[in-house]
Design a protein around this motif. Structure first.
Motif, PDB file in Angstrom:
ATOM      1  N   CYS A 133       0.827  -1.213   0.000  1.00  0.00           N
ATOM      2  CA  CYS A 133       0.000   0.000   0.000  1.00  0.00           C
ATOM      3  C   CYS A 133       0.859   1.259   0.000  1.00  0.00           C
ATOM      4  O   CYS A 133       0.554   2.221  -0.699  1.00  0.00           O
ATOM      5  CB  CYS A 133      -0.941   0.005   1.198  1.00  0.00           C
ATOM      6  N   GLY A 135      -5.741   4.642  -0.816  1.00  0.00           N
ATOM      7  CA  GLY A 135      -5.553   5.969  -0.248  1.00  0.00           C
ATOM      8  C   GLY A 135      -4.369   6.089   0.673  1.00  0.00           C
ATOM      9  O   GLY A 135      -4.231   7.079   1.382  1.00  0.00           O
ATOM     10  N   THR A 136      -3.487   5.095   0.669  1.00  0.00           N
ATOM     11  CA  THR A 136      -2.290   5.157   1.511  1.00  0.00           C
ATOM     12  C   THR A 136      -1.311   6.160   0.910  1.00  0.00           C
ATOM     13  O   THR A 136      -1.059   6.151  -0.288  1.00  0.00           O
ATOM     14  CB  THR A 136      -1.625   3.769   1.608  1.00  0.00           C
ATOM     15  N   ASN A 190      -5.831   8.153   5.782  1.00  0.00           N
ATOM     16  CA  ASN A 190      -6.035   7.796   4.394  1.00  0.00           C
ATOM     17  C   ASN A 190      -6.290   9.054   3.583  1.00  0.00           C
ATOM     18  O   ASN A 190      -6.483  10.135   4.132  1.00  0.00           O
ATOM     19  CB  ASN A 190      -7.141   6.758   4.212  1.00  0.00           C
ATOM     20  N   THR A 220      -8.470  10.594   0.143  1.00  0.00           N
ATOM     21  CA  THR A 220      -9.490  10.413  -0.895  1.00  0.00           C
ATOM     22  C   THR A 220      -9.387  11.595  -1.855  1.00  0.00           C
ATOM     23  O   THR A 220      -9.082  12.704  -1.406  1.00  0.00           O
ATOM     24  CB  THR A 220     -10.915  10.332  -0.310  1.00  0.00           C
ATOM     25  N   THR A 233      -9.026   7.875  -3.514  1.00  0.00           N
ATOM     26  CA  THR A 233      -7.998   6.878  -3.217  1.00  0.00           C
ATOM     27  C   THR A 233      -6.879   6.852  -4.261  1.00  0.00           C
ATOM     28  O   THR A 233      -5.723   6.612  -3.902  1.00  0.00           O
ATOM     29  CB  THR A 233      -8.598   5.469  -3.075  1.00  0.00           C
ATOM     30  N   GLY A 236      -3.787   8.931  -3.504  1.00  0.00           N
ATOM     31  CA  GLY A 236      -2.882   8.533  -2.426  1.00  0.00           C
ATOM     32  C   GLY A 236      -1.466   8.271  -2.888  1.00  0.00           C
ATOM     33  O   GLY A 236      -0.505   8.531  -2.154  1.00  0.00           O
TER      34      GLY A 236
END
Length: 191
Positions: free
Chosen positions: A44, A51-52, A122, A124, A126, A129
């Motif tokens: 991630c 969204g990481t 997180n 958004t 996503t 990210g």
């Protein structure tokens, strides 16, 4: 010429080989199960999946995309039962893509005892990210606040200019960075 039926010795050897193979497969699956959480976290972080965000060193240089701005919205939450007030000093900011910027979050322990918390985060949409990069963040470590203590916690970040070349982010005008603080039980490390 007639073939002889397998001897009990051959059958036992095949059964043992099958048992050893199955035991090795079981151990490999168990090891993969334990490794899946850190491997997923690494995946991630590298891809921005779900969204990481990404991390960078303060010395990282980024080319500023002059004339390209995005609105960044900051969201803050605490897990029910967490005795903290937690909020961004400014709920939105307009940033130039590629320019380093800073947001300040305020946390206050409303209880009469020390409370340690850790923040999950997180972004958004996503797909943004992968381009939202943090240099410094309170979410990288646990935070302990004494009774009634209030702290200002910075987040240093930038939006990678590569976002402008990504067709999935072509229409992105606003990115939301969201944090949720959770209590950490004394004596336990956050995962």
């Amino acid at each position: 010429m007639a073939t002889l039926p397998p001897s009990p010795f051959d059958r036992d050897r095949r059964n043992r080989r099958t048992l050893v193979t199955m035991a090795l497969v079981g151990l490999a699956m168990l090891g993969l199960g334990f490794a899946s959480v850190p491997l997923y976290r690494i995946f991630c972080e590298q891809t921005g999946f779900g969204g990481t965000t990404r991390r960078a060193e303060a010395s990282t240089s980024v080319k500023v995309a002059t004339g390209h701005t995005l609105s960044i919205r900051f969201d803050s939450n605490v897990q029910p039962g967490m005795p903290w007030q937690f909020y961004p000093e400014h709920p939105t900011d307009t940033v130039t893509v590629g320019a380093k910027d800073m947001a300040i979050f305020v946390a206050k322990n409303m209880s009469d005892k020390p409370v340690t918390g850790t923040a999950s985060f997180n972004v958004t949409p996503t797909q943004a990210g992968a381009y939202f990069t943090k240099i410094q963040c309170f979410c990288f470590t646990q935070q302990t606040l004494q009774p009634g203590e209030e702290v200002r916690m910075p987040v240093l970040y930038y939006v990678d200019p590569k976002i402008l070349d990504d067709p999935d982010n072509r229409d992105t005008q606003e990115i939301t960075l969201s944090y949720t603080f959770y209590p950490v039980e004394q004596g336990k490390k956050a995962s």
